[in-house]
Design an enzyme around this catalytic site. Sequence first.
Site, PDB file in Angstrom:
ATOM      1  N   HIS A  93      -8.690  10.670   6.217  1.00 18.16           N
ATOM      2  CA  HIS A  93      -7.548  10.041   6.890  1.00 18.16           C
ATOM      3  C   HIS A  93      -7.031  10.954   8.001  1.00 18.16           C
ATOM      4  CE1 HIS A  93      -6.266   6.381   4.679  1.00 18.16           C
ATOM      5  NE2 HIS A  93      -6.915   6.908   3.648  1.00 18.16           N
ATOM      6  N   HIS A 104      -8.048   0.173  -4.315  1.00 20.84           N
ATOM      7  CA  HIS A 104      -8.635   0.249  -2.976  1.00 20.84           C
ATOM      8  C   HIS A 104      -9.931  -0.553  -2.882  1.00 20.84           C
ATOM      9  CE1 HIS A 104      -5.685   3.561  -2.663  1.00 20.84           C
ATOM     10  NE2 HIS A 104      -5.674   3.264  -1.381  1.00 20.84           N
ATOM     11  N   GLU A 112      -9.925  11.430  -4.455  1.00 20.57           N
ATOM     12  CA  GLU A 112      -8.695  11.071  -3.726  1.00 20.57           C
ATOM     13  C   GLU A 112      -8.138  12.187  -2.847  1.00 20.57           C
ATOM     14  OE1 GLU A 112      -5.303   9.908  -6.063  1.00 20.57           O
ATOM     15  OE2 GLU A 112      -4.196   9.411  -4.291  1.00 20.57           O
ATOM     16  N   HIS A 172       0.823  -1.202   0.000  1.00 13.59           N
ATOM     17  CA  HIS A 172       0.000   0.000   0.000  1.00 13.59           C
ATOM     18  C   HIS A 172       0.864   1.263   0.000  1.00 13.59           C
ATOM     19  CE1 HIS A 172      -2.689   3.062   1.988  1.00 13.59           C
ATOM     20  NE2 HIS A 172      -3.358   2.731   0.913  1.00 13.59           N
ATOM     21  N   HIS A 204     -12.594   3.584   3.956  1.00 16.65           N
ATOM     22  CA  HIS A 204     -12.533   3.230   2.539  1.00 16.65           C
ATOM     23  C   HIS A 204     -13.811   2.545   2.056  1.00 16.65           C
ATOM     24  CE1 HIS A 204      -8.975   4.625   0.410  1.00 16.65           C
ATOM     25  NE2 HIS A 204      -8.461   4.764   1.621  1.00 16.65           N
ATOM     26  N   HIS A 222       1.285   4.216  -3.155  1.00 16.14           N
ATOM     27  CA  HIS A 222       1.227   5.674  -3.018  1.00 16.14           C
ATOM     28  C   HIS A 222       2.554   6.341  -3.387  1.00 16.14           C
ATOM     29  CE1 HIS A 222      -2.861   6.334  -1.619  1.00 16.14           C
ATOM     30  NE2 HIS A 222      -2.753   5.208  -0.943  1.00 16.14           N
TER      31      HIS A 222
HETATM   32 CU1  CUO Z   1      -4.447   4.286   0.015  1.00 19.06          CU
HETATM   33 CU2  CUO Z   1      -6.763   6.022   1.697  1.00 19.06          CU
HETATM   34  O1  CUO Z   1      -5.085   5.024   1.776  1.00 19.06           O
HETATM   35  O2  CUO Z   1      -5.643   5.786   0.015  1.00 19.06           O
END
Ligand code: CUO
Length: 684
Positions: free
Chosen positions: A368, A237, A349, A208, A404, A212
């Site tokens: 988040h 996701h 996003e 993960h 999510h 990003h």
């Molecule tokens: Cu990967 Cu919320 O964590 O995007």
Amino acid sequence: MATDKKKLLLLFDRPQEPTFVTKGNNSVFDVPINYLPEKYKPIGVQLFNRFGEDASERISVKEIPPPNLDDIPELQRNENFSLFIPKHRKIAGKLIRLFLAAKNVDELLSTAVYARDRVNAYLFHYALSVALLHRSDTQNLDLPSLIHVFPDKYVDSQVFARAREEANIVPEGSRTPIEIPIDFTASDLDEEHRIAYFREDIGLNIHHWHWHLIYPFDGTREIVAKNRRGELFYYMHQQIQARYNFERLCNSLKRVKKLSNMREPIPEAYFPKLDSLVASRTWPSRPVNQTPSDVNREIDQIRVNIDDLDRWRDRIFDAIHSGNIVDGNGQKIPLTEFEGIDLLGNVIEASIITPNRNFYGDYHNMGHVMLGYVHDPDHRFLEPFAVMADPATDLRDPVFFRWHANIDDMFQEFKATLPRYTVAQLNYPGVTVANVSVQNQGGQPNILNTFWQQSDLDLSRGMDFQPRGSVFVRFTHLQNQDFTYTITVNNQGNNRMGTCRIFLAPKFDERGNPWLFRNQKDMFIEMDRFSVSLKQGSNTITRNSTESSLTVPFERTFRDLDVNRPTGGDELERFNFCGCGWPQHMLLPRGTEAGFQCQLFVMISNYADDRVEQNTDGICSDGDTFCGIKDKLYPDRRSMGYPFDRQPRQGVDTLQQFLTPNMRVQDVNIKFTNRVVKPRNRNN
Ligand code: CUO
């Protein structure tokens, strides 16, 4: 002579020790005196003598006019760093641009050496990683995995004291691995703890984080605006969510409930038991029934209200229902059938390529942040953010999946507005899937096996100011036995190509009832996707589970110590762009001891509608289902998630009714053996 670009990787080593201290096996950077941070300048010569004398390699660093770091606002050296926090994101964007702007490798090295001891260690690591992944002159470098540089983000804090002791007392070679129990964050009194093994899996968290890293929020436009980035944000996701729900059903837990109302208490708690070695702080915990509130933290330059989130959400729903995004000039941008999801992904996003960010805000990221500061929203307790606010650690917390689930719900709302796939869009006339089976290694048909596996990791690179040499931890993770698909396909036409798409879903819902298709479609996890050539007549396709387009091998996620154990500690971990991908050891959900009933779905779709014309020779494309291929188009032209990404056509209520002749479903069982298998090829 130009510097070998590999030397740049030594800058990741031992992130808290100054740059002039020995790196790698025994290499030293010749740091120009003028580059030293003020506190070291008066004793510069002494320092160089001390660290340079018996170095086996000296790396020269060209003195160039120091890059201007002044406009990189201060992020304390010892603070924690998070991409979700706008201030941090902006600082990272500036540093990335600085690293990208260096004219050549020598200049990049000088810039990076100058910056390394002046900026936050996490920030430096992130910005340099993004730059190395995206500069044309630093391609094919193997970046070290985050677990080796910052093990504190993944490993129980108690381990470090023991590791230090081991490293201080026991000579290298005789050190025994320090075991991390699988159950270190809670007990079975907490229901959610049943699937902690999934949330806390080191490989998943690294995947993960890596995703990003490849799809940054900020930096130059070229590196942010990658092909179908917004759609992949949705799909990767969504699949994490589907896999989590699958795993929950295997553990007699219901599917995740979405968190859409920030005004309600959150019953699921999380106590990470991680310490930050860089920040010398404990990661904050999130006790039972905390309720989020407006965040106003001057120190982080962050102010976000629940009302803001609600407003952004309402505007996004308006866009979904009206079929248009409104840009900064009030112009409508239509959310089209195929590209709309990509645009919507960028809006939800959000990143620097979000159209009209002022209006649609920063919904997902700020969720988040709000959840990551639930314990100290106004900084009155001087606490840093919790794991939910860092993409390297957020998967650990149950609230990640609740948030999510909410994000995914918005995407599904949009998908429900799209035309349903017609039979013609699903079928491949003349192609029939006649039979599907899987074989495990014991030769039993349609039974897949899972178990616990122990593996060892060397933490020495992340443990600064310690004696040199390897220090191992031994952790326990889910593992699956390799298996093989055998698929028989009849082709009534001439020789042609198809795309084989394999998915898996639980056969029954949490109450043991058969699914309605409209619910089951969201439970399908993608297992593999590959092209096949079909000759006229009957074709037998065999495919091994380790070939999956979803996964990368264990060694790529971690560097496999069993196969490639470092002798001097100077080998750099293999972990480049190719390192992105779902970890092979998590390909299958755990299943149950009695055998968990699943449905395996296989489809051969018409290649003419799937094909993407491009040359990917020599480019690593493992794991491309979730990660794409670097600098290339996403390797499948269909909407991501096809054929399960839309509501079914009229009259389809069940999976059976959904099938066209080029699809087939086979019942399979996932059998879990509650036994821990020792690390391969190690006897201690
Ligand atoms: Cu990967 Cu919320 O964590 O995007």
